[in-house]
Design a protein around this motif. Sequence first.
Motif, PDB file in Angstrom:
ATOM      1  N   TYR A 157      48.146  -6.033  -6.942  1.00 39.99           N
ATOM      2  CA  TYR A 157      49.401  -6.741  -6.706  1.00 39.99           C
ATOM      3  C   TYR A 157      49.208  -8.098  -6.041  1.00 39.99           C
ATOM      4  CZ  TYR A 157      51.494  -2.211  -7.759  1.00 39.99           C
ATOM      5  OH  TYR A 157      51.866  -1.042  -8.374  1.00 39.99           O
ATOM      6  N   SER A 158      48.201  -8.830  -6.443  1.00 41.95           N
ATOM      7  CA  SER A 158      47.972 -10.139  -5.819  1.00 41.95           C
ATOM      8  C   SER A 158      49.129 -11.098  -6.079  1.00 41.95           C
ATOM      9  CB  SER A 158      46.670 -10.760  -6.336  1.00 41.95           C
ATOM     10  OG  SER A 158      46.765 -11.059  -7.720  1.00 41.95           O
ATOM     11  N   PHE A 159      49.897 -10.852  -7.157  1.00 42.06           N
ATOM     12  CA  PHE A 159      51.039 -11.739  -7.444  1.00 42.06           C
ATOM     13  C   PHE A 159      52.111 -11.647  -6.370  1.00 42.06           C
ATOM     14  CE2 PHE A 159      51.793  -7.771  -9.756  1.00 42.06           C
ATOM     15  CZ  PHE A 159      53.081  -7.439  -9.388  1.00 42.06           C
ATOM     16  N   THR A 160      52.042 -10.639  -5.505  1.00 43.96           N
ATOM     17  CA  THR A 160      52.955 -10.553  -4.364  1.00 43.96           C
ATOM     18  C   THR A 160      52.302 -11.060  -3.078  1.00 43.96           C
ATOM     19  OG1 THR A 160      52.295  -8.325  -3.661  1.00 43.96           O
ATOM     20  CG2 THR A 160      53.982  -8.486  -5.385  1.00 43.96           C
ATOM     21  N   GLY A 161      51.056 -11.522  -3.184  1.00 45.68           N
ATOM     22  CA  GLY A 161      50.333 -11.963  -1.998  1.00 45.68           C
ATOM     23  C   GLY A 161      49.484 -10.880  -1.377  1.00 45.68           C
ATOM     24  N   ALA A 162      49.451  -9.689  -1.997  1.00 47.11           N
ATOM     25  CA  ALA A 162      48.661  -8.575  -1.457  1.00 47.11           C
ATOM     26  C   ALA A 162      47.170  -8.845  -1.625  1.00 47.11           C
ATOM     27  CB  ALA A 162      49.030  -7.279  -2.169  1.00 47.11           C
ATOM     28  N   THR A 163      46.377  -8.321  -0.705  1.00 47.96           N
ATOM     29  CA  THR A 163      44.936  -8.471  -0.769  1.00 47.96           C
ATOM     30  C   THR A 163      44.262  -7.245  -0.155  1.00 47.96           C
ATOM     31  OG1 THR A 163      43.036  -9.734   0.062  1.00 47.96           O
ATOM     32  CG2 THR A 163      45.043  -9.811   1.377  1.00 47.96           C
ATOM     33  N   PRO A 164      43.152  -6.789  -0.752  1.00 47.83           N
ATOM     34  CA  PRO A 164      42.439  -5.641  -0.172  1.00 47.83           C
ATOM     35  C   PRO A 164      41.593  -6.014   1.039  1.00 47.83           C
ATOM     36  CG  PRO A 164      41.268  -6.415  -2.106  1.00 47.83           C
ATOM     37  CD  PRO A 164      42.541  -7.220  -2.027  1.00 47.83           C
ATOM     38  N   GLU A 165      41.545  -7.289   1.378  1.00 43.21           N
ATOM     39  CA  GLU A 165      40.659  -7.732   2.458  1.00 43.21           C
ATOM     40  C   GLU A 165      41.022  -7.116   3.800  1.00 43.21           C
ATOM     41  OE1 GLU A 165      37.820  -9.281   1.973  1.00 43.21           O
ATOM     42  OE2 GLU A 165      38.388  -9.057  -0.136  1.00 43.21           O
ATOM     43  N   HIS A 166      42.298  -6.854   4.037  1.00 43.45           N
ATOM     44  CA  HIS A 166      42.690  -6.225   5.305  1.00 43.45           C
ATOM     45  C   HIS A 166      42.095  -4.828   5.411  1.00 43.45           C
ATOM     46  CE1 HIS A 166      45.356  -9.559   5.994  1.00 43.45           C
ATOM     47  NE2 HIS A 166      46.079  -9.295   4.920  1.00 43.45           N
TER      48      HIS A 166
ATOM     49  N   THR B  34      55.004   3.410   4.584  1.00 36.92           N
ATOM     50  CA  THR B  34      54.710   3.550   3.159  1.00 36.92           C
ATOM     51  C   THR B  34      55.227   2.313   2.430  1.00 36.92           C
ATOM     52  OG1 THR B  34      56.810   4.610   2.646  1.00 36.92           O
ATOM     53  CG2 THR B  34      55.002   6.041   3.350  1.00 36.92           C
ATOM     54  N   PHE B  35      54.949   2.233   1.118  1.00 33.96           N
ATOM     55  CA  PHE B  35      55.368   1.042   0.377  1.00 33.96           C
ATOM     56  C   PHE B  35      56.648   1.248  -0.417  1.00 33.96           C
ATOM     57  CE2 PHE B  35      51.699  -1.026   1.777  1.00 33.96           C
ATOM     58  CZ  PHE B  35      51.842  -2.367   1.472  1.00 33.96           C
TER      59      PHE B  35
ATOM     60  N   GLN C 216      42.054  -0.089  -6.416  1.00 29.92           N
ATOM     61  CA  GLN C 216      43.400  -0.047  -6.996  1.00 29.92           C
ATOM     62  C   GLN C 216      44.300  -1.144  -6.427  1.00 29.92           C
ATOM     63  OE1 GLN C 216      45.008   4.035  -7.888  1.00 29.92           O
ATOM     64  NE2 GLN C 216      43.426   4.650  -6.429  1.00 29.92           N
ATOM     65  N   SER C 217      43.706  -2.227  -5.993  1.00 27.81           N
ATOM     66  CA  SER C 217      44.474  -3.369  -5.494  1.00 27.81           C
ATOM     67  C   SER C 217      44.852  -4.261  -6.676  1.00 27.81           C
ATOM     68  CB  SER C 217      43.640  -4.161  -4.478  1.00 27.81           C
ATOM     69  OG  SER C 217      44.357  -5.280  -4.012  1.00 27.81           O
TER      70      SER C 217
ATOM     71  N   VAL D 195      49.323   3.736   8.044  1.00 25.46           N
ATOM     72  CA  VAL D 195      49.765   2.847   6.969  1.00 25.46           C
ATOM     73  C   VAL D 195      49.136   3.305   5.656  1.00 25.46           C
ATOM     74  CG1 VAL D 195      49.955   0.479   6.146  1.00 25.46           C
ATOM     75  CG2 VAL D 195      49.923   0.937   8.606  1.00 25.46           C
ATOM     76  N   ASP D 196      49.983   3.691   4.712  1.00 26.55           N
ATOM     77  CA  ASP D 196      49.529   4.122   3.397  1.00 26.55           C
ATOM     78  C   ASP D 196      49.392   2.901   2.473  1.00 26.55           C
ATOM     79  OD1 ASP D 196      48.799   5.794   1.341  1.00 26.55           O
ATOM     80  OD2 ASP D 196      50.813   6.523   0.934  1.00 26.55           O
ATOM     81  N   GLU D 197      48.611   3.048   1.397  1.00 23.34           N
ATOM     82  CA  GLU D 197      48.410   1.983   0.406  1.00 23.34           C
ATOM     83  C   GLU D 197      48.031   0.661   1.080  1.00 23.34           C
ATOM     84  OE1 GLU D 197      48.217   2.759  -2.571  1.00 23.34           O
ATOM     85  OE2 GLU D 197      49.600   4.374  -3.069  1.00 23.34           O
ATOM     86  N   TYR D 198      47.099   0.743   2.002  1.00 22.89           N
ATOM     87  CA  TYR D 198      46.778  -0.422   2.826  1.00 22.89           C
ATOM     88  C   TYR D 198      46.123  -1.531   2.010  1.00 22.89           C
ATOM     89  CZ  TYR D 198      45.534  -2.749   7.252  1.00 22.89           C
ATOM     90  OH  TYR D 198      45.419  -3.624   8.306  1.00 22.89           O
ATOM     91  N   GLN D 199      45.609  -1.224   0.828  1.00 27.06           N
ATOM     92  CA  GLN D 199      45.027  -2.272  -0.002  1.00 27.06           C
ATOM     93  C   GLN D 199      46.103  -3.230  -0.524  1.00 27.06           C
ATOM     94  OE1 GLN D 199      45.362   0.879  -1.170  1.00 27.06           O
ATOM     95  NE2 GLN D 199      46.684   0.577  -2.935  1.00 27.06           N
ATOM     96  N   ASP D 200      47.375  -2.842  -0.431  1.00 19.09           N
ATOM     97  CA  ASP D 200      48.470  -3.668  -0.941  1.00 19.09           C
ATOM     98  C   ASP D 200      49.197  -4.444   0.151  1.00 19.09           C
ATOM     99  OD1 ASP D 200      48.005  -2.825  -3.553  1.00 19.09           O
ATOM    100  OD2 ASP D 200      49.267  -1.060  -3.312  1.00 19.09           O
TER     101      ASP D 200
END
Length: 629
Positions: free
Chosen positions: A254-263, A65-66, A251-252, A219-224
């Motif tokens: 958080y790109s400012f942390t480097g997160a991406t929904p591409e995965h 989880t996150f 609901q993605s 893995v939860d919240e995988y878009q993050d």
Amino acid sequence: MFDPVDATRVFAGLNDEQRRAVEAVRGPVCVLAGAGSGKTTTITRRIANQVVTGAFEPSAILAVTFTDKAAGEMRERLAKLGVPGVAARTFHSAALAQLHHFARDRVGEVLPSKALILKQSANTLPVPFRFRPVGDLATEVERAKNKRLTPETYLDALGDHEPPIPADLMVKVFRQYERRKEAQGRIDFEDLLELAIRLYEEDDGAVETFRARYRAFTVDEYQDVNLLQQTLLERWLGERDDLCVVGDDYQSIYSFTGATPEHLLAVPRRFPHATVVRLEENYRSTPEILELANGLVPKLGGARKVLRAVRPAGPEPVVKALADPADEVESVVAQVTAFNRDGGVPYEEMAVLYRVNSRSEDFEEAFSRAGIPYQVRGGAFLARPAARQMLRVLGRSAGAGAAETVRGAAEAQGFIEAIPEGLGEEELTRQNDLARLVRLAEEFDDGTRTVADFLTDLEARFGAESQGRGVNLLTYHRAKGLEFEVVFLPRLEEGELPFKRARSRGALAEERRLLYVGMTRAKGHLELTWAGKPSRFLEELGVVVSRPAPRAPDGTVVKALKAWRLERARGDGVPAFVVFHDKTLDEIARRLPRDRNQLAAVPGIGPAKLDRYGDELLATLAGAAPGGL
């Protein structure tokens, strides 16, 4: 192991798509879970079913989880289903546990905050950038490390990303941070993941032992997920495919942390045989709210999900323009009062969302004046960096005059009267907070009151949020994962949402997703308002936008108010501006308040000035307003 009753409970109340996900006990599984669609229930029941069917022992399952809170909730739900023993952890806590098990000597002291080290570099920056919040620098270092960048590769990977300070200075700060951290024998949270990755790349025995222990992953919240987390997950998984990922690319945010929904979106390509489940039945919001929110879907891209309401019909969302921001705030206060008094909605079931932290101040002031309890989630005015620093400084000058002392202290902290373009969110909030403190001090100062009096007044007006009860004030980012009966989305304007620094296509897409997240927090009532140039997203929602002209102040009333101010200033022996600024008199003449409550809502009139001048102002207005009041 389960008895038959427990096994039955695993499927109780599930809809068809949730059941399909729960029945798929072997991976790969990709659950595309729309807002309010019961994703936590789904993945928890699926893990339980993995144990019920004998596919895996509880100890062989790792759920990621996150947040620690989400991990605790998952363990609690599984225990109630009769499945204790499943490891539910964040990426960072899992990595730390693995490093302690396999390579304790590699783990230094974990930094609680990057700010402890970055502050040293921040203090040496050139004057124009010296007062940038350390939080901005920490976020940028975190983003870089989550993308597996180093000071050597940072500049080449910038692309259209804008760092909080010039890139040549930022890379210098990044390099100094890494050197100082290493010299102290410390590591940060990103280092935990990087060290775990290297462990499994270099130690075949550790890889073999880990993969023999954990055989199934959720893995939860995988878009993050960011690149660093994804890389560690791949090391855990190896060539196996017993993986279940759950997320919503809509609901993605958080790109400012480097997160991406591409995965998340790449799972069906990476695993062509994956079971893909779309959860589109929404248990949170009314059909009317979802119909409006679904208007954004054609522009959201990614994996298309159109939410369908399970709840019965409710009122249509309110969508309207207001004359100016002050009227907008007053409208929210009036609606909150009505929902609580007439509709019986608890204050805690109402929320006001905004794009940047500094916007909380208008509502903190307004709710305080109206006697409405409120709570600021993550960033109340007096708890933010600018106010904390100023309060420390002002505490040493408690006997001095309020207005002049506060302005001087603010200027010493880098206060800029005219805020320039291009400031990051942290610095924009800091500058707005400094400006607000200066204004509040000028409103409060009647020529006799001291800084100590001002500090007492601040605590009385803005200290209520510390009680943790009342209307929720929070940013869109902090609202994710929450829900409220009534949600207000004010200031839906260009420069606010989308935020003025969001210029690239990707940045604008994320701003659109923020609005979608905000709208889908509402259960029964949703209100969208604006007072400036309407946000482009409103047209995408199919809203017919308008922009009412603000009411102009009445010239005759302004003249009368200035005459009264001059006479009062002479009588008190103070400059006219100490009584009231011109802009405050203009606002009074525009609004034409009829009583002390309406007068108190005018920006520029604090409690002290209301007590001192309120009756005289109302009498002046009654004599000067067209047709009287």
